[in-house]
Design an enzyme around this catalytic site. Structure first.
Site, PDB file in Angstrom:
ATOM      1  N   HIS A 147       0.836  -1.147  -0.172  1.00 33.62           N
ATOM      2  CA  HIS A 147       0.124   0.083   0.156  1.00 33.62           C
ATOM      3  C   HIS A 147       0.630   1.364  -0.060  1.00 33.62           C
ATOM      4  CE1 HIS A 147      -3.400   2.533   1.238  1.00 33.62           C
ATOM      5  NE2 HIS A 147      -2.564   3.277   1.928  1.00 33.62           N
ATOM      6  N   GLU A 148       1.886   1.065   0.729  1.00 34.48           N
ATOM      7  CA  GLU A 148       2.757   2.438   0.938  1.00 34.48           C
ATOM      8  C   GLU A 148       3.601   2.612  -0.110  1.00 34.48           C
ATOM      9  OE1 GLU A 148       2.285   4.453   3.358  1.00 34.48           O
ATOM     10  OE2 GLU A 148       1.269   3.341   4.467  1.00 34.48           O
ATOM     11  N   HIS A 151       1.456   4.372  -2.822  1.00 32.26           N
ATOM     12  CA  HIS A 151       1.465   5.719  -2.800  1.00 32.26           C
ATOM     13  C   HIS A 151       2.693   6.124  -3.578  1.00 32.26           C
ATOM     14  CE1 HIS A 151      -1.795   6.782  -0.116  1.00 32.26           C
ATOM     15  NE2 HIS A 151      -1.634   5.810   0.678  1.00 32.26           N
ATOM     16  N   GLU A 224      -6.409   7.125  -1.048  1.00 36.12           N
ATOM     17  CA  GLU A 224      -6.450   5.956  -0.406  1.00 36.12           C
ATOM     18  C   GLU A 224      -6.800   4.699  -1.085  1.00 36.12           C
ATOM     19  OE1 GLU A 224      -4.748   5.270   2.568  1.00 36.12           O
ATOM     20  OE2 GLU A 224      -3.998   7.410   2.006  1.00 36.12           O
TER      21      GLU A 224
END
Length: 294
Positions: A147-148, A151, A224
């Site tokens: 997920h990071e 980003h 997100e």
């Protein structure tokens, strides 16, 4: 994630500092004309300079400030199997995402948290808390890392900086108009600016800045969902859903500074008007979006 809170705090501080410098140098006096007129063209130029500078300087400082504010220690030489696995996992995910290997760090916190930051997606930082490592299974940790990394690969910090810069510009612009009106109409200042202008402008800037942050938070919430989708692609949809469900099941007091608590990955769900200032959508909405995409 924590990156939002760190970025916004730095941005607000830098904007106020730049505004004070402009005032001390007398640059704002060029906006004051005889009578009650206001040089809107000059004001807009000055607002853009302050607003965009505050946003991009805070972006440039984001990795440095995140390390120091959160006490994140970068893994330069793996000391155990956990650190070795973290480095290998992030390296693999970065290659899949088409970016250079970010720095990987661990910060000491009982909270289950993680963040990614950096001005350049090829020179970023991904950090996880000790609480996350202790409370999540390996597949779930892999999903959080993915997920990071997503980003970073999506350039979310640059996007956030652009949005914040535009918002800053209008916050400065309208706060100076309020200061001008109070100084001219209420205190009847005829030439230049009196103390009322500077005091009112700074107060209005803080108030407008808080209200305008709801716009930045809206864009943050949308990003997100995209990062969740990227995490599912890199680590598997099942792992990404499991990681979010794990966050739902964790009930623990926050150990972050108060000003950052709302930006943690396990932040409490707000209600009413506070929903406008949430950096993340509710976990149930994120889980539902991933399950619908299967």
């Amino acid at each position: 994630m924590l990156r939002i809170g760190l970025f916004l705090l730095t941005n607000i501080a830098i904007m106020i500092i730049i505004s004070l410098v402009f005032s001390l140098l007398g640059l704002e006096s060029t906006l004051a004309q005889n009578g009650v007129d206001l040089n809107l063209e000059a004001l807009l130029i000055m607002s853009t300079v302050i607003g965009m500078s505050g946003s991009f300087i805070s972006l440039a400082m984001s990795k440095w400030s995140a390390k120091r504010m959160m006490g994140a220690v970068v893994i330069t030489d793996a000391k155990d199997n956990t650190q070795r696995w973290l480095l290998q996992t992030v390296e693999r995910q970065a290659q899949q995402a088409g970016i250079k290997m970010p720095e990987v760090a661990i910060f000491d916190s009982a909270d289950v948290n993680a963040f990614a930051t950096g001005m350049n997606k090829n020179a970023a930082l991904v950090a996880v808390s000790t609480g996350l490592l202790a409370n999540m299974k390996q597949g779930e940790i892999e999903a959080v890392l993915a997920h990071e990394v997503s980003h970073v690969a999506n350039g979310d910090m640059v996007t956030l900086a652009l949005v914040q810069g535009i918002v800053n510009t209008f916050v400065i612009f309208f706060s100076r108009i309020v200061g001008h009106l109070v100084d001219r109409v209420v205190f009847k200042t005829q030439r230049g600016y009196g103390p009322a202008y500077y005091i009112t402008s700074i107060v209005a800037q803080i108030v407008f800045g808080i209200l305008a942050s709801s716009i930045v938070m809206y864009f943050s919430r949308r990003r997100e969902f995209r990062a969740d989708a990227g995490g599912a692609h890199l680590a598997g949809s099942g792992n990404m859903v499991a990681a979010l469900q794990r966050l739902q099941s964790i009930h623990q007091p926050a150990h972050m500074p108060d000003q950052l608590a709302a930006f943690g990955i396990n932040a409490s769900v707000a209600s009413g008007i506070r929903k406008l200032f949430m950096s993340h959508p509710p976990l149930e909405e994120r889980i539902a979006a991933l399950q619908a995409a299967r």
